[in-house]
Design an enzyme around this catalytic site. Structure first.
Site, PDB file in Angstrom:
ATOM      1  N   ARG A 155      -0.635  -2.161  -0.073  1.00 31.47           N
ATOM      2  CA  ARG A 155      -0.708  -1.128  -1.124  1.00 31.47           C
ATOM      3  C   ARG A 155      -1.717  -0.046  -0.737  1.00 31.47           C
ATOM      4  O   ARG A 155      -1.503   1.137  -1.000  1.00 31.47           O
ATOM      5  CB  ARG A 155      -1.121  -1.767  -2.459  1.00 31.47           C
ATOM      6  CG  ARG A 155       0.028  -2.513  -3.129  1.00 31.47           C
ATOM      7  CD  ARG A 155      -0.477  -3.569  -4.087  1.00 31.47           C
ATOM      8  NE  ARG A 155      -1.094  -3.051  -5.282  1.00 31.47           N
ATOM      9  CZ  ARG A 155      -1.862  -3.777  -6.090  1.00 31.47           C
ATOM     10  NH1 ARG A 155      -2.094  -5.062  -5.821  1.00 31.47           N
ATOM     11  NH2 ARG A 155      -2.389  -3.245  -7.152  1.00 31.47           N
ATOM     12  N   ARG A 200      -9.002  -9.824 -10.170  1.00 26.02           N
ATOM     13  CA  ARG A 200      -7.989  -9.730 -11.220  1.00 26.02           C
ATOM     14  C   ARG A 200      -6.852 -10.721 -10.943  1.00 26.02           C
ATOM     15  O   ARG A 200      -6.344 -11.358 -11.861  1.00 26.02           O
ATOM     16  CB  ARG A 200      -7.420  -8.310 -11.297  1.00 26.02           C
ATOM     17  CG  ARG A 200      -6.296  -8.209 -12.323  1.00 26.02           C
ATOM     18  CD  ARG A 200      -5.795  -6.806 -12.540  1.00 26.02           C
ATOM     19  NE  ARG A 200      -5.259  -6.237 -11.319  1.00 26.02           N
ATOM     20  CZ  ARG A 200      -4.895  -4.969 -11.188  1.00 26.02           C
ATOM     21  NH1 ARG A 200      -5.044  -4.154 -12.204  1.00 26.02           N
ATOM     22  NH2 ARG A 200      -4.409  -4.523 -10.067  1.00 26.02           N
ATOM     23  N   ARG A 254      -0.738 -11.497 -11.427  1.00 21.47           N
ATOM     24  CA  ARG A 254       0.087 -10.413 -10.892  1.00 21.47           C
ATOM     25  C   ARG A 254       0.497 -10.720  -9.459  1.00 21.47           C
ATOM     26  O   ARG A 254      -0.346 -11.021  -8.611  1.00 21.47           O
ATOM     27  CB  ARG A 254      -0.691  -9.086 -10.944  1.00 21.47           C
ATOM     28  CG  ARG A 254      -0.259  -8.214 -12.087  1.00 21.47           C
ATOM     29  CD  ARG A 254      -1.055  -6.949 -12.176  1.00 21.47           C
ATOM     30  NE  ARG A 254      -0.792  -6.008 -11.092  1.00 21.47           N
ATOM     31  CZ  ARG A 254      -1.141  -4.741 -11.147  1.00 21.47           C
ATOM     32  NH1 ARG A 254      -1.743  -4.256 -12.212  1.00 21.47           N
ATOM     33  NH2 ARG A 254      -0.898  -3.939 -10.136  1.00 21.47           N
ATOM     34  N   ARG A 282       2.808   9.545  -8.005  1.00 21.74           N
ATOM     35  CA  ARG A 282       2.279   8.734  -6.904  1.00 21.74           C
ATOM     36  C   ARG A 282       2.772   9.224  -5.554  1.00 21.74           C
ATOM     37  O   ARG A 282       2.427   8.649  -4.535  1.00 21.74           O
ATOM     38  CB  ARG A 282       2.730   7.298  -7.112  1.00 21.74           C
ATOM     39  CG  ARG A 282       1.590   6.289  -7.165  1.00 21.74           C
ATOM     40  CD  ARG A 282       2.200   4.912  -7.335  1.00 21.74           C
ATOM     41  NE  ARG A 282       1.225   3.860  -7.281  1.00 21.74           N
ATOM     42  CZ  ARG A 282       0.647   3.331  -8.350  1.00 21.74           C
ATOM     43  NH1 ARG A 282       0.911   3.782  -9.549  1.00 21.74           N
ATOM     44  NH2 ARG A 282      -0.212   2.332  -8.191  1.00 21.74           N
ATOM     45  N   LYS A 295      -7.875   2.813 -12.907  1.00 22.27           N
ATOM     46  CA  LYS A 295      -7.046   3.780 -13.651  1.00 22.27           C
ATOM     47  C   LYS A 295      -6.666   3.231 -15.026  1.00 22.27           C
ATOM     48  O   LYS A 295      -6.823   3.911 -16.040  1.00 22.27           O
ATOM     49  CB  LYS A 295      -5.765   4.117 -12.870  1.00 22.27           C
ATOM     50  CG  LYS A 295      -6.019   4.740 -11.504  1.00 22.27           C
ATOM     51  CD  LYS A 295      -4.726   5.188 -10.849  1.00 22.27           C
ATOM     52  CE  LYS A 295      -3.802   4.048 -10.464  1.00 22.27           C
ATOM     53  NZ  LYS A 295      -4.299   3.201  -9.362  1.00 22.27           N
TER      54      LYS A 295
HETATM   55  P1  B4P Z   1      -6.826  -0.469 -12.007  1.00 19.72           P
HETATM   56  O1  B4P Z   1      -7.126   0.568 -11.036  1.00 19.72           O
HETATM   57  O2  B4P Z   1      -6.755  -0.044 -13.413  1.00 19.72           O
HETATM   58  O3  B4P Z   1      -5.549  -1.075 -11.415  1.00 19.72           O
HETATM   59  P2  B4P Z   1      -4.090  -0.641 -11.690  1.00 19.72           P
HETATM   60  O4  B4P Z   1      -3.960   0.316 -12.825  1.00 19.72           O
HETATM   61  O5  B4P Z   1      -3.344  -1.905 -11.812  1.00 19.72           O
HETATM   62  O6  B4P Z   1      -3.664   0.151 -10.398  1.00 19.72           O
HETATM   63  P3  B4P Z   1      -2.571  -0.182  -9.376  1.00 19.72           P
HETATM   64  O7  B4P Z   1      -2.407   1.121  -8.679  1.00 19.72           O
HETATM   65  O8  B4P Z   1      -2.898  -1.320  -8.537  1.00 19.72           O
HETATM   66  O9  B4P Z   1      -1.279  -0.714 -10.173  1.00 19.72           O
HETATM   67  P4  B4P Z   1      -0.148  -0.027 -11.012  1.00 19.72           P
HETATM   68  O10 B4P Z   1       0.074  -0.881 -12.182  1.00 19.72           O
HETATM   69  O11 B4P Z   1      -0.388   1.420 -11.274  1.00 19.72           O
HETATM   70  O12 B4P Z   1      -7.872  -1.707 -12.114  1.00 19.72           O
HETATM   71  C1  B4P Z   1      -8.098  -2.657 -11.126  1.00 19.72           C
HETATM   72  C2  B4P Z   1      -9.003  -3.811 -11.570  1.00 19.72           C
HETATM   73  O13 B4P Z   1     -10.375  -3.429 -11.454  1.00 19.72           O
HETATM   74  C3  B4P Z   1      -8.828  -4.315 -13.013  1.00 19.72           C
HETATM   75  O14 B4P Z   1      -8.757  -5.709 -12.975  1.00 19.72           O
HETATM   76  C4  B4P Z   1     -10.106  -3.911 -13.732  1.00 19.72           C
HETATM   77  O15 B4P Z   1     -10.519  -4.874 -14.677  1.00 19.72           O
HETATM   78  C5  B4P Z   1     -11.125  -3.836 -12.605  1.00 19.72           C
HETATM   79  N1  B4P Z   1     -12.148  -2.822 -12.836  1.00 19.72           N
HETATM   80  C6  B4P Z   1     -11.947  -1.575 -13.317  1.00 19.72           C
HETATM   81  N2  B4P Z   1     -13.114  -0.893 -13.399  1.00 19.72           N
HETATM   82  C7  B4P Z   1     -14.083  -1.726 -12.926  1.00 19.72           C
HETATM   83  C8  B4P Z   1     -15.494  -1.614 -12.750  1.00 19.72           C
HETATM   84  N3  B4P Z   1     -16.168  -0.499 -13.053  1.00 19.72           N
HETATM   85  N4  B4P Z   1     -16.155  -2.657 -12.225  1.00 19.72           N
HETATM   86  C9  B4P Z   1     -15.506  -3.795 -11.917  1.00 19.72           C
HETATM   87  N5  B4P Z   1     -14.184  -3.985 -12.081  1.00 19.72           N
HETATM   88  C10 B4P Z   1     -13.461  -2.960 -12.576  1.00 19.72           C
HETATM   89  O16 B4P Z   1       1.114  -0.127 -10.013  1.00 19.72           O
HETATM   90  C11 B4P Z   1       1.635  -1.356  -9.554  1.00 19.72           C
HETATM   91  C12 B4P Z   1       2.801  -1.105  -8.610  1.00 19.72           C
HETATM   92  O17 B4P Z   1       3.895  -0.484  -9.332  1.00 19.72           O
HETATM   93  C13 B4P Z   1       2.550  -0.154  -7.452  1.00 19.72           C
HETATM   94  O18 B4P Z   1       1.955  -0.804  -6.347  1.00 19.72           O
HETATM   95  C14 B4P Z   1       3.977   0.354  -7.156  1.00 19.72           C
HETATM   96  O19 B4P Z   1       4.709  -0.560  -6.389  1.00 19.72           O
HETATM   97  C15 B4P Z   1       4.601   0.455  -8.518  1.00 19.72           C
HETATM   98  N6  B4P Z   1       4.447   1.796  -9.107  1.00 19.72           N
HETATM   99  C16 B4P Z   1       3.691   2.125 -10.192  1.00 19.72           C
HETATM  100  N7  B4P Z   1       3.795   3.449 -10.443  1.00 19.72           N
HETATM  101  C17 B4P Z   1       4.617   3.972  -9.494  1.00 19.72           C
HETATM  102  C18 B4P Z   1       5.088   5.287  -9.206  1.00 19.72           C
HETATM  103  N8  B4P Z   1       4.711   6.345  -9.942  1.00 19.72           N
HETATM  104  N9  B4P Z   1       5.899   5.463  -8.137  1.00 19.72           N
HETATM  105  C19 B4P Z   1       6.294   4.423  -7.377  1.00 19.72           C
HETATM  106  N10 B4P Z   1       5.891   3.154  -7.599  1.00 19.72           N
HETATM  107  C20 B4P Z   1       5.057   2.925  -8.641  1.00 19.72           C
END
Ligand code: B4P
Length: 194
Positions: A145, A128, A134, A89, A14
């Site tokens: 998660r 990552r 992280r 979410r 994302k």
């Molecule tokens: P992403 O999918 O971009 O991971 P993310 O944005 O960190 O999603 P996540 O859901 O885990 O965390 P968030 O910060 O939203 O990428 C993952 C990895 O894959 C990266 O390292 C990238 O380089 C790699 N990658 C991407 N594309 C690739 C490809 N094609 N090939 C290989 N590798 C690739 O949330 C973190 C926490 O915050 C949540 O768990 C929750 O506790 C809280 N939170 C956030 N929003 C919330 C909400 N709305 N409500 C309640 N809690 C919330």
């Protein structure tokens, strides 16, 4: 203002793909995950509460998230478009966001669901974790998660499907290939996206 929601499991890309959309279309980025990590870094009361949930692989309570989003949404009201990354979410967050949009005569224009097999999600987050430091990118928290995602977040897909705005994109392969698929969907669904 156009609203595009980037949806998908943790690790689905994302954040990575939001950056590409912003570059291409000139929209603003709202990532609740990034905002929460900034709050944690600042060390205030809100950050301390959020960290407790994030470190356990749980979602931060809806009222805290909605307060934060409301504030940012006001700030970005003159943007051409928004990319919402990691928000909504939960179904209550999606309903609250619809209400916020209605007040401003706006809507969610498109929800892009990034589809990735479970093991690939785990592998991406573990690799990552090795460089990002992280606190939630370790195997135990990742599994938690993913479970929380199935229970609390995945039902949003049906919510948006009923509104006719959900499009799934296979999010495996190179980042560039996935970006191309996403741009194609945006251009098909929102002819005035640019
Ligand atoms: P992403 O999918 O971009 O991971 P993310 O944005 O960190 O999603 P996540 O859901 O885990 O965390 P968030 O910060 O939203 O990428 C993952 C990895 O894959 C990266 O390292 C990238 O380089 C790699 N990658 C991407 N594309 C690739 C490809 N094609 N090939 C290989 N590798 C690739 O949330 C973190 C926490 O915050 C949540 O768990 C929750 O506790 C809280 N939170 C956030 N929003 C919330 C909400 N709305 N409500 C309640 N809690 C919330």
């Amino acid at each position: 203002m156009i609203n595009i929601v980037i949806f998908g499991a943790p690790g689905s890309g994302k954040g990575t793909q939001s950056a590409e959309i912003i570059r291409e279309y000139g929209y603003k980025h709202i990532s609740t995950g990034d905002l929460l990590r900034e709050e944690i870094k600042e060390g205030g009361k809100f950050g301390v509460i959020a960290k407790k949930y994030i470190d356990q692989g749980q979602l931060v309570p809806d009222d805290l998230i909605l307060g934060m989003v409301h504030h940012i949404f006001e700030k970005e009201k003159f943007a051409k478009g928004l990319v919402l990354d990691g928000f909504p979410r939960t179904v209550p967050q999606a309903i609250a966001f619809d209400n916020l949009n209605k007040e401003k005569n706006l809507k969610v224009n498109l929800v892009i669901d990034l589809v990735v097999p479970r093991q690939m999600l785990i592998d991406r987050m573990l690799s990552r974790g090795k460089i990002s430091g992280r606190s939630d990118d370790n195997l135990e928290t990742i599994e938690q998660r993913l479970e929380v995602y199935q229970l609390q977040t995945a039902p949003i897909a049906e919510y948006y499907n009923k509104q006719g705005v959900l499009r799934s994109v296979e999010a495996t392969g190179s980042i560039e290939e996935i970006t191309e698929r996403i741009f194609r969907v945006i251009n098909e669904e929102i002819p005035n996206a640019k």
